[in-house]
Design an enzyme around this catalytic site. Structure first.
Site, PDB file in Angstrom:
ATOM      1  N   ALA A   6      -4.669   2.609   0.408  1.00  0.00           N
ATOM      2  CA  ALA A   6      -4.671   2.031  -0.936  1.00  0.00           C
ATOM      3  C   ALA A   6      -5.180   0.596  -0.921  1.00  0.00           C
ATOM      4  CB  ALA A   6      -3.278   2.098  -1.539  1.00  0.00           C
ATOM      5  N   ASP A   7      -4.771  -0.185   0.084  1.00  0.00           N
ATOM      6  CA  ASP A   7      -5.217  -1.576   0.168  1.00  0.00           C
ATOM      7  C   ASP A   7      -6.732  -1.670   0.312  1.00  0.00           C
ATOM      8  OD1 ASP A   7      -2.721  -3.544   0.567  1.00  0.00           O
ATOM      9  OD2 ASP A   7      -2.274  -1.637   1.539  1.00  0.00           O
ATOM     10  N   SER A   8      -7.297  -0.808   1.157  1.00  0.00           N
ATOM     11  CA  SER A   8      -8.741  -0.841   1.363  1.00  0.00           C
ATOM     12  C   SER A   8      -9.489  -0.487   0.088  1.00  0.00           C
ATOM     13  CB  SER A   8      -9.137   0.122   2.483  1.00  0.00           C
ATOM     14  OG  SER A   8      -8.583  -0.272   3.709  1.00  0.00           O
ATOM     15  N   GLY A  61      -9.227  -3.352  -2.313  1.00  0.00           N
ATOM     16  CA  GLY A  61     -10.073  -4.463  -1.913  1.00  0.00           C
ATOM     17  C   GLY A  61     -11.537  -4.222  -2.212  1.00  0.00           C
ATOM     18  N   GLY A  71       0.792  -1.220   0.000  1.00  0.00           N
ATOM     19  CA  GLY A  71       0.000   0.000   0.000  1.00  0.00           C
ATOM     20  C   GLY A  71       0.822   1.266   0.000  1.00  0.00           C
TER      21      GLY A  71
END
Length: 400
Positions: A179-181, A184, A151
């Site tokens: 960024a990961d959220s 996802g 991220g």
């Protein structure tokens, strides 16, 4: 009995994804976020983990009684199967499981799944309706496809860090999985679209999500502005750089609040709330373009008005004038807020280590669906026997 556990022991849900089976091979943040989004709306998510160490996210801090809170938030309610993907037997087991499910989520570096014989072509040959959702740092195509990426790389490479902060402070990444959220959630949307497409065509799909792309989409105006005008956007603190007045302001009691007077009507109502309705007629503040030219002096007027009273008093006045505003909440404020407790926060149950804890629930609401329960955080491989018997009709293999 929870919504996901019927009286006969099978897993059922009233959600729109009821009956959808998901095999989650991803670890840490983005892929498990995708899995949780699908599970939130009824899918049965089977998490494949290393049988010895499990998902590395189990080691994340903070912890309570040895249980990672971050892991619990993303994985409560999933089922865990212990499989060693470093072995031929483990990969063969995943291949056979993939033939029985609707979705496989993975977050390995591009090419790794294909090297293992688990790429989309191989899996779809045995299961033509399969949706394979791949999350990676830079996507499955392009010059950077094989580069590793977490991220932080996405948050800096996308342009976010360059515009986050103040002009005199360094570029700043967020202290959470931003960024990961986003990746996802975007992957879950792509998976749902692929499942919808399958209803029409009978064919599955390979969904390709790069960590940086959803965030870069959100930052699109900075790219568009540069290509249109040559302007490189910098850091502007709590302002937007495009509308005024907007920002975060400190009240007399040391508490903070935000105001977003981002259109003409709200700006006029803010000036009236401040007891300065004539400002909307002042040539310096009559339009957003003029307010941006005189932004600092206007912001100082707002700072002085907020700073002369307590936060509660300022918010009361702003709300009476229908000005868009909010307290700057910390976690204790959120948990105490009656709106968030009624609509947003849910309890993770069934964990002796955690006790009674609250976490944000689904990111959206459907009128016909009450939402999931979050019952239990799975132990490593806790459901291996159950899943293998249910999907393959066989006992747990010695390799797991």
């Amino acid at each position: 009995m929870t919504e996901d556990q019927a009286t006969d022991g099978t897993r059922r849900s009233s959600g729109p994804l009821a009956g959808v089976k998901v095999l989650e091979l991803g670890t840490m943040y983005a892929a498990p976020t995708c899995g949780r989004m699908l599970r939130d709306f009824g899918a049965d998510v089977i998490k494949v983990e290393d049988p010895l160490h499990g998902d590395y996210a189990r080691q994340w801090t903070p912890m309570k009684a040895g249980q990672s809170l971050g892991f619990a938030r993303l994985n409560a309610g999933k089922r865990s199967v212990g499989v060693d993907l470093r072995t031929d037997d483990g990969r063969d087991l995943v291949r056979r499981l993939s033939a029985t499910v609707d979705v496989v989520i993975e977050s390995f570096r591009p090419g790794r799944m294909a090297d293992w014989g688990l790429g989309y072509e191989a899996l779809s040959a045995a299961n033509p309706g399969l949706v394979l959702t791949s999350l990676s740092g830079f996507g499955q195509t392009g010059p950077y496809r094989e580069k590793p990426g977490f991220g932080t790389v996405a948050e800096t490479g996308s342009g976010f860090a360059a515009i986050n902060g103040w002009p005199d402070t360094p570029p700043t990444s967020p202290p959470f999985g931003f960024a990961d959220s986003l990746a996802g959630i975007s992957a879950a949307m792509g998976t749902a679209m692929a499942l919808y497409g399958r209803e029409r065509t009978g064919r599955g799909e390979h969904v390709d999500v790069a960590l940086y792309e959803p965030l870069m989409f959100m930052l699109g105006d900075m790219v568009l502005n540069f290509t249109a005008t040559g302007h490189v956007q910098g850091r502007v603190g709590n302002g937007t750089g495009s509308a005024s007045p907007r920002g975060v302001y400190e009240a007399s009691d040391g508490k903070w609040l935000s105001i977003a007077a981002s259109n003409q009507g709200i700006a006029a109502r803010l000036f009236s709330a401040m007891g300065r309705p004539e400002l909307i007629e002042d040539p310096r503040y009559a339009t957003n373009a003029q307010r941006m030219k005189h932004n600092e002096e206007l912001q100082q007027k707002v700072r002085e008005w907020v700073g002369a009273q307590t936060r509660d008093d300022a918010l009361d006045t702003l709300e009476k004038f229908e000005v868009v505003c909010s307290p700057v909440n910390d976690s204790s404020d959120i948990v105490a807020d009656p709106h968030f407790r009624e609509r947003t926060l849910v309890e993770i149950t069934g964990s002796d280590a955690l006790g009674r804890v609250l976490t944000p629930g689904p990111v959206l609401h459907l009128g016909s669906y009450p939402g999931p329960t979050y019952d239990g955080v799975p132990g490593i491989g806790e459901h291996t026997d159950e899943v293998l018997d249910e999907l393959l009709g066989e006992p747990r293999p010695s390799t797991s």
